[in-house]
Design an enzyme around this catalytic site. Structure first.
Site, mmCIF file in Angstrom:
data_model
loop_
_atom_site.group_PDB
_atom_site.id
_atom_site.type_symbol
_atom_site.label_atom_id
_atom_site.label_comp_id
_atom_site.label_asym_id
_atom_site.label_seq_id
_atom_site.Cartn_x
_atom_site.Cartn_y
_atom_site.Cartn_z
ATOM 1 N N GLU A 265 28.708 69.815 29.112
ATOM 2 C CA GLU A 265 28.497 68.851 30.188
ATOM 3 C C GLU A 265 29.114 69.349 31.497
ATOM 4 O O GLU A 265 30.259 69.816 31.524
ATOM 5 C CB GLU A 265 29.124 67.507 29.792
ATOM 6 C CG GLU A 265 28.934 66.408 30.816
ATOM 7 C CD GLU A 265 29.677 65.126 30.438
ATOM 8 O OE1 GLU A 265 29.322 64.064 30.960
ATOM 9 O OE2 GLU A 265 30.625 65.206 29.610
ATOM 10 N N LYS B 241 22.422 59.979 31.971
ATOM 11 C CA LYS B 241 23.400 59.414 31.037
ATOM 12 C C LYS B 241 23.423 57.894 31.112
ATOM 13 O O LYS B 241 23.611 57.305 32.183
ATOM 14 C CB LYS B 241 24.775 60.004 31.365
ATOM 15 C CG LYS B 241 25.896 59.640 30.412
ATOM 16 C CD LYS B 241 27.142 60.450 30.795
ATOM 17 C CE LYS B 241 28.314 60.206 29.893
ATOM 18 N NZ LYS B 241 29.463 61.084 30.262
ATOM 19 N N CYS C 287 27.783 63.205 26.291
ATOM 20 C CA CYS C 287 29.183 62.843 26.085
ATOM 21 C C CYS C 287 29.352 61.403 25.598
ATOM 22 O O CYS C 287 29.118 61.132 24.437
ATOM 23 C CB CYS C 287 29.994 63.135 27.345
ATOM 24 S SG CYS C 287 31.776 63.325 27.011
#
Length: 290
Positions: free
Chosen positions: A42, A115, A152
């Site tokens: 990331e 995300k 994540c």
């Protein structure tokens, strides 16, 4: 179809160009060793800037078309014939997102995923920088299978992995930046982190690749020791390959996606789902007084 996946693990310096060169070198090494779907961590272009609240870091965001990592690695993907999910800090109009561009093996960008779950805790101040993603979960048909990507904090939510599985994913990928917890130096989330994703692999019967960073990164208010331990899990959740806590690493593992598909079909977990009973998942706080 047999596909070789790869997870990379590296430290990130203050120099964007150095990080891009290191990422490209790792992709080239992975491809030379047979990697076909290669996962970078990331936000690898820079140190993890979310350690602090700092308006200056907003200047790091770029559009998809202008991002140097996407541009550079798209050419590398086409040259090497590999699939690259590329994490970057995206600016889109007045909003900023934590985004992955899915680069197919011919260098084309198949689209982006923004995300969905944005954390906010000491040292991980992502809500200061990123708007919640508006793309919904995404799965792409690539040269080497259908790939779903979470980013994540997404990896802690079973709904994300299951949604991608229901959309036809054959491989789950999670680029990551996670390490110590500045508010509690005794807390080690690493085993929990791994077990959670191993559960996603097992519950959805599909391989999973997680790529994390390493190194100590010092901010103004918070310091994080990123704990690495990038890994590849097999379709029953078993750890197939795992990196250590501090070393740069490249992990590779091969999976027969057709054999895994038959295993997934024969196990019956998707056949026996009961979506009519899952209404509680649509509420943030559903209580039953009955």
């Amino acid at each position: 179809m047999k596909v070789t996946v790869a997870a990379t693990q590296m430290a990130c310096s203050e120099r964007r160009e150095d990080n891009l060169a290191r990422a490209e070198a790792m992709v080239r090494r992975a491809a030379a060793e047979g990697g076909q779907v290669i996962l970078l961590q990331e936000l690898f272009e820079t140190p993890y800037f979310c350690k602090d609240h700092d308006y200056a870091y907003l200047e790091l965001a770029t559009s998809l078309e202008e991002n140097p990592a996407v541009t550079r690695l798209s050419a590398v993907a086409a040259e090497l014939g590999v699939v690259l999910p590329v994490s970057f800090f995206e600016r889109a109009g007045n909003a900023c997102f934590n985004t992955v561009a899915m680069i197919d093996a011919d260098g084309r960008c198949l689209g982006t995923y923004r995300k969905a779950h944005i954390p906010e805790s000491p040292g991980y101040h992502e809500k200061f920088y990123f708007a919640p993603g508006d793309t919904g979960f995404r799965v792409w048909s690539t040269r080497y299978g259908r790939i779903g990507v979470g980013i994540c904090w997404d990896q802690w939510f079973p709904e994300c992995a299951r949604s991608m599985a229901l959309m036809g994913a054959e491989i789950l990928c999670y680029p990551t930046a996670i390490g110590s917890e500045p508010q509690d130096p005794t807390l080690d989330s690493r085993p929990h982190w791994q077990r959670t994703m191993q559960g996603h692999a097992a519950a959805n019967l599909m391989p999973l690749v997680a790529s994390n960073r390493i190194g100590r990164e010092v901010g103004r208010a918070n310091t994080i020791d990123f704990y690495g331990h990038s890994f590849i899990a097999g379709p029953t959740g078993e750890l197939v390959e795992e990196a250590g806590v501090a070393e740069e690493a490249l992990l590779l593992a091969a999976f027969d996606l057709e054999a895994v598909r038959l295993q997934r079909r024969n196990w019956g977990m998707f056949r026996d789902r009961r979506p009519d009973l899952y209404g509680a998942l649509l509420s943030l706080d559903l209580t039953d007084d009955g």
